[in-house]
Design an enzyme around this catalytic site. Structure first.
Site, short mmCIF file in Angstrom:
data_model
loop_
_atom_site.label_atom_id
_atom_site.label_comp_id
_atom_site.label_asym_id
_atom_site.label_seq_id
_atom_site.Cartn_x
_atom_site.Cartn_y
_atom_site.Cartn_z
N LYS A 212 38.83 -5.12 32.17
CA LYS A 212 38.74 -5.77 33.60
C LYS A 212 37.68 -6.84 33.65
CE LYS A 212 36.96 -3.71 37.95
NZ LYS A 212 36.80 -2.39 38.50
N GLU A 218 33.75 -3.75 22.50
CA GLU A 218 34.88 -3.03 21.45
C GLU A 218 36.12 -3.97 21.56
OE1 GLU A 218 32.93 -1.11 23.61
OE2 GLU A 218 32.89 0.63 22.71
N GLY A 274 38.49 0.93 36.62
CA GLY A 274 39.09 1.05 35.34
C GLY A 274 39.95 2.13 35.00
N ARG A 275 39.40 3.24 35.41
CA ARG A 275 40.26 4.57 35.11
C ARG A 275 41.21 4.83 35.98
NH1 ARG A 275 35.09 5.46 36.27
NH2 ARG A 275 34.38 6.39 38.23
N GLU A 360 34.62 10.76 34.05
CA GLU A 360 33.80 9.49 34.38
C GLU A 360 33.67 9.35 35.92
OE1 GLU A 360 33.74 5.62 31.67
OE2 GLU A 360 35.30 5.26 33.45
N HIS A 391 48.58 28.57 19.60
CA HIS A 391 48.16 28.90 18.27
C HIS A 391 46.75 28.50 17.68
CE1 HIS A 391 52.13 30.76 17.79
NE2 HIS A 391 52.50 29.63 18.57
N LYS A 511 25.66 1.71 25.85
CA LYS A 511 26.03 0.37 25.47
C LYS A 511 24.90 -0.61 25.40
CE LYS A 511 30.01 -0.13 28.71
NZ LYS A 511 30.43 -0.90 29.79
O1 F6P Z 1 33.22 2.91 29.51
C1 F6P Z 1 33.01 2.19 30.60
C2 F6P Z 1 34.27 1.48 31.25
O2 F6P Z 1 33.49 0.43 32.28
C3 F6P Z 1 35.07 2.24 31.57
O3 F6P Z 1 34.90 2.76 33.17
C4 F6P Z 1 36.31 1.14 31.40
O4 F6P Z 1 37.48 1.59 31.81
C5 F6P Z 1 36.03 0.80 30.22
O5 F6P Z 1 34.40 0.49 30.11
C6 F6P Z 1 36.64 -0.42 30.10
O6 F6P Z 1 36.19 -1.63 30.60
P1 F6P Z 1 37.08 -3.16 30.67
O7 F6P Z 1 38.19 -2.98 30.95
O8 F6P Z 1 35.98 -4.02 31.45
O9 F6P Z 1 36.87 -3.53 29.16
#
Ligand code: F6P
Length: 549
Positions: A212, A218, A274-275, A360, A391, A511
């Site tokens: 987003k 990452e 995002g979620r 979240e 199990h 972060k």
């Molecule tokens: O971990 C926080 C967060 O902002 C989530 O809400 C989101 O889904 C994820 O990081 C990834 O963010 P982006 O789509 O901006 O890379």
């Protein structure tokens, strides 16, 4: 326009107080008695809508509990809050944003305004663009840099830009293009990248960088490694990137700066959390896997439950009932967690997906008025598919000291029938819900001739609450319905707790600290460390392990 819903603090609402008193009275009641007193309870406490059947009779509730919970929803302004969301008000107040994942599945011709602008046409323009792109890739018309067709699609993203796509791919594998390979890279641990790419030919691989913000550490680190891997494999020509990279983002500037042609960019908007984004362009990998028609069916499923949530009286409203029952178990019985147990192997990533959606969203300790909540908010969601979990951790659910409400999910038909498997699978789900509710008394254990030294160990107290959700079969449409059911369940809970279910400030501190520590790990010279003594010595030990000063 911001809605002006004025509500009392939760614990001062009359229904909350009445629920607390009511809980004192009925907390010892056993599901055995409740069922014995009402032979029709199992039929009475069940609702069906949009092809989903919810049996909530095995919760520790009476008619009065439901009445009071519905009253609580009313006193909490749930209806008004729902309308505020559906009509594009900026209900994510801490980020000053509308919350409009429901617009992502609104049919063409609908109007939903954000800042006076109808967003539905843009949603459909992106869907059409995704459809064209997917068809070109799936048909082989879209060629890689060296003229080979694309056989592998790798989504790079994390959190909401990964969990929805992975879950949907796994859930809908039955409908996917089996001649293509779909993989997902999320972790900044390089192993994720290495394992996902080790047996693939760069000439046949398309990366979708999903972010987003297009700034997430990452994702950007993985995207850079993908670019290096691709160029290395294709002779270093930078123009190869255009044929092997697409981006999904709200941030065109950053996409261009990374070197991805914005012609291959699929947009979404800041009003999609995002979620809550798996049905936006973040679902591009899903569409590539299952095709545009199946993706549209998924959206249709979401939309049906949106309509149900918006238009159905609370007493027949599946997400509202689930949300209220969760409040009852969480806040009155003190249950800390909810186990989600799909008896459908294709839903193996559904609990992981729900972890972000629920935790979240509702892992908040401050209310919308900026006050510290003096009650418990979001429970821990977790789970595994049945029957595997039986199990492993079910022992604790049956005989442990904690109360763990369970959501069982099952289907009338398997997607690929195989001998007796499905009947056995379904027998297990029904048996588990039955055993949790009714257990086995000491008398029953003794009557079986169990030696008295063992008898107590074999007692099942029962009275463990559960919901059972049954649907016909796992189609794209039904998957959309299930996800929307949980989205609105989460909304209902957040509305009652009066928290912002749509921000995620809790991920920021870690972060920021990681960004500060990275150079301390990478520097040649020993850094001047100013953390606490534990963090300092961990950093020093790591530097020693990797052979730096
Ligand atoms: O971990 C926080 C967060 O902002 C989530 O809400 C989101 O889904 C994820 O990081 C990834 O963010 P982006 O789509 O901006 O890379």
């Amino acid at each position: 326009m911001r809605s002006t819903i004025s509500i009392k603090p939760l614990t001062q609402r009359p229904a909350w107080k009445a629920l607390a008193a009511h809980h004192k009275k009925i907390q010892k009641l056993h599901l055995r008695e409740l069922f014995a007193d009402d032979p029709k309870r199992g039929e009475r406490l069940a609702v069906e809508a949009a092809g989903l059947y919810l049996d909530y009779s095995k919760n520790r509730i009476t008619g009065q509990t439901v009445k009071l919970l519905l009253q609580l929803a009313k006193e909490s302004g749930l209806r008004g809050k729902m309308e505020a969301m559906f009509s594009g008000e900026k209900i994510n107040t801490t980020e000053n944003r509308a919350v409009l994942h429901v617009a992502l599945r609104a049919p063409k011709g609908t109007s939903i305004l954000v800042d006076g602008k109808n967003v539905v046409p843009e949603v459909h323009a992106v869907l059409d663009k995704m459809g064209e792109f997917s068809n070109r890739v799936r048909s082989g018309e879209w060629k890689g840099h060296s003229g080979k067709r694309i056989k592998n699609v790798i989504n790079i993203g994390i959190g909401g830009s990964d969990l929805g796509p992975v879950m949907a791919y796994e859930a809908l594998k039955h409908y996917s293009e089996r001649a293509m390979t779909f993989r997902f890279i999320s972790n900044v641990d390089g192993i994720d990248f290495v394992e996902a790419t080790r047996d693939l030919d760069p000439a046949e691989t398309l990366f979708i960088v999903s972010s987003k913000t297009f700034t997430t550490l990452e994702t950007m680190t993985n995207a850079q490694s993908a670019r290096d891997w691709l160029l290395k494999g294709l002779g270093g020509e930078a123009k190869a990137v255009a044929k092997h990279f697409a981006a999904v983002s709200t941030n065109a500037e950053k996409v261009a700066a990374f070197g991805i042609d914005t012609v291959n960019m699929f947009g979404f908007w800041d009003w999609v959390g995002g979620r809550y984004s798996m049905d936006s362009a973040i679902g591009l990998s899903t569409m590539l896997a299952v095709g545009p028609d199946n993706f549209r069916a998924l959206l249709q499923g979401f939309h049906e439950v949106d309509e149900h949530f918006r238009n159905t009286p609370f007493e027949k409203n599946l997400p509202v009932l689930m949300g209220l029952l969760s409040i009852w178990n969480n806040d009155f019985f003190g249950a800390h967690t909810v186990a989600v147990l799909p008896y459908e192997q294709y839903l193996k990533r559904f609990p992981a997906y729900l972890q972000q959606l629920t935790m979240e969203s509702n892992g908040k300790h401050v209310t919308l008025d900026g006050k510290k909540a003096d009650y418990q908010t979001g429970p821990v969601y977790w789970g595994e598919p049945g029957t595997n979990g039986q199990h492993s951790f079910y022992q604790l659910i049956h005989q442990g000291t904690r109360l763990i409400p369970c959501d069982f999910i099952a289907f009338g038909h398997p997607l690929t029938p195989l001998g007796r498997h499905h009947d056995i699978l379904l027998a297990n789900v029904f048996a588990q819900a039955e055993a949790l509710a009714f257990g086995k008394t000491l008398e029953e254990v003794k009557a079986e001739g169990t030696p008295s030294a063992l008898a107590r160990h074999r007692v099942f107290e029962g009275n463990r609450p559960s919901n059972v959700i049954l649907a016909e079969r796992l189609t794209p449409e039904v998957l959309g319905k299930l996800v929307a059911l949980y989205e609105h369940n989460v909304f209902t809970q957040g509305a009652i707790w009066n928290i912002d279910s749509f921000d995620q400030w809790g991920v920021e501190l870690g972060k920021a600290l990681a960004q500060r520590i990275v150079p301390e790990l990478e520097s040649e010279a020993a850094p001047k460390l100013k953390h606490d003594s534990s963090t300092n010595s961990l950093i020093r030990r790591y530097r020693k392990l990797k052979g730096t000063k």
